[in-house]
Write a protein that holds these residues in place. Sequence first.
Motif, PDB file in Angstrom:
ATOM      1  N   UNK A  48       0.876  -1.199   0.140  1.00  0.00           N
ATOM      2  CA  UNK A  48       0.020   0.111  -0.017  1.00  0.00           C
ATOM      3  C   UNK A  48       0.894   1.399  -0.079  1.00  0.00           C
ATOM      4  N   UNK A  49       2.054   1.211   0.111  1.00  0.00           N
ATOM      5  CA  UNK A  49       2.875   2.501  -0.280  1.00  0.00           C
ATOM      6  C   UNK A  49       3.153   3.061  -1.512  1.00  0.00           C
ATOM      7  N   UNK A  50       3.521   3.931  -1.568  1.00  0.00           N
ATOM      8  CA  UNK A  50       3.630   4.588  -2.888  1.00  0.00           C
ATOM      9  C   UNK A  50       5.357   4.537  -3.196  1.00  0.00           C
ATOM     10  N   UNK A  51       5.680   4.107  -4.236  1.00  0.00           N
ATOM     11  CA  UNK A  51       7.047   3.699  -4.592  1.00  0.00           C
ATOM     12  C   UNK A  51       7.750   4.662  -5.641  1.00  0.00           C
ATOM     13  N   UNK A  65       2.753  10.509 -10.820  1.00  0.00           N
ATOM     14  CA  UNK A  65       2.210  11.704 -10.333  1.00  0.00           C
ATOM     15  C   UNK A  65       2.983  13.263 -10.914  1.00  0.00           C
ATOM     16  N   UNK A  66       4.334  13.127 -11.489  1.00  0.00           N
ATOM     17  CA  UNK A  66       4.698  13.994 -12.119  1.00  0.00           C
ATOM     18  C   UNK A  66       4.125  14.314 -13.466  1.00  0.00           C
ATOM     19  N   UNK A  67       3.754  13.146 -14.136  1.00  0.00           N
ATOM     20  CA  UNK A  67       3.150  13.119 -15.292  1.00  0.00           C
ATOM     21  C   UNK A  67       1.742  13.892 -15.244  1.00  0.00           C
ATOM     22  N   UNK A 100      -1.338  14.934   3.812  1.00  0.00           N
ATOM     23  CA  UNK A 100      -2.180  13.893   3.525  1.00  0.00           C
ATOM     24  C   UNK A 100      -1.809  13.414   2.203  1.00  0.00           C
ATOM     25  N   UNK A 101      -1.497  12.151   1.871  1.00  0.00           N
ATOM     26  CA  UNK A 101      -0.964  11.644   0.608  1.00  0.00           C
ATOM     27  C   UNK A 101      -2.042  11.106  -0.012  1.00  0.00           C
ATOM     28  N   UNK A 102      -2.933  10.094   0.337  1.00  0.00           N
ATOM     29  CA  UNK A 102      -4.243   9.685  -0.335  1.00  0.00           C
ATOM     30  C   UNK A 102      -5.347   9.276   0.878  1.00  0.00           C
TER      31      UNK A 102
END
Length: 184
Positions: free
Chosen positions: A67-70, A77-79, A154-156
């Motif tokens: 469940x972590x963002x890698x 995210x950049x795109x 907050x990330x998601x």
Amino acid sequence: MNERIIALDIGDARIGVAVSDASRLIATPIDTIYRVGYGPDVRKVVEICQRYDTTQVLSGWPLNMDGTAGFQSEKVKAFCEQLEKAGLSVVYQDERLTTVTATNALIEGNMHRAERKHNVDKVAAAGILQQYLDTCRQCEVFIMQVAQEEDGTESYIQVEDEAVQQAVFDKFLQLVNEGSGDDE
């Protein structure tokens, strides 16, 4: 009638594209964009959005199995930030195992390996979009959890419905309670 949603399965070499119907019930795979660079890729996504008269984009969010963002999440995210600069509204949906599911479906359909390579990303985008559409329809009763990074941002947001079906959104604009006014 709702605005259609364009879904993206963003990879390093290709971007799979799917679209919802206007009633937001069915996801259909429509295109595979072969990556050239941010500028041309963003322009191609904007063209597709214009073709379907929408500014709504759903991007697959490549989380790790825990469940972590890698690292790949940062690329996506950049795109997507470039898509937002181009005037599109982007939300994110957990895409774990969608490419595996799409590949298995194409294998079961007896699609040859070369054909699968050209179709798997748009089929995965349709899977991401269908999961999102189904979750949005079913989430009348839900539990919401906001994940926080170490720095407190907050990330998601993770949403679970009654059947504990999960959807993970990077952005959740606003929840409006139009009930009886009871705080439960």
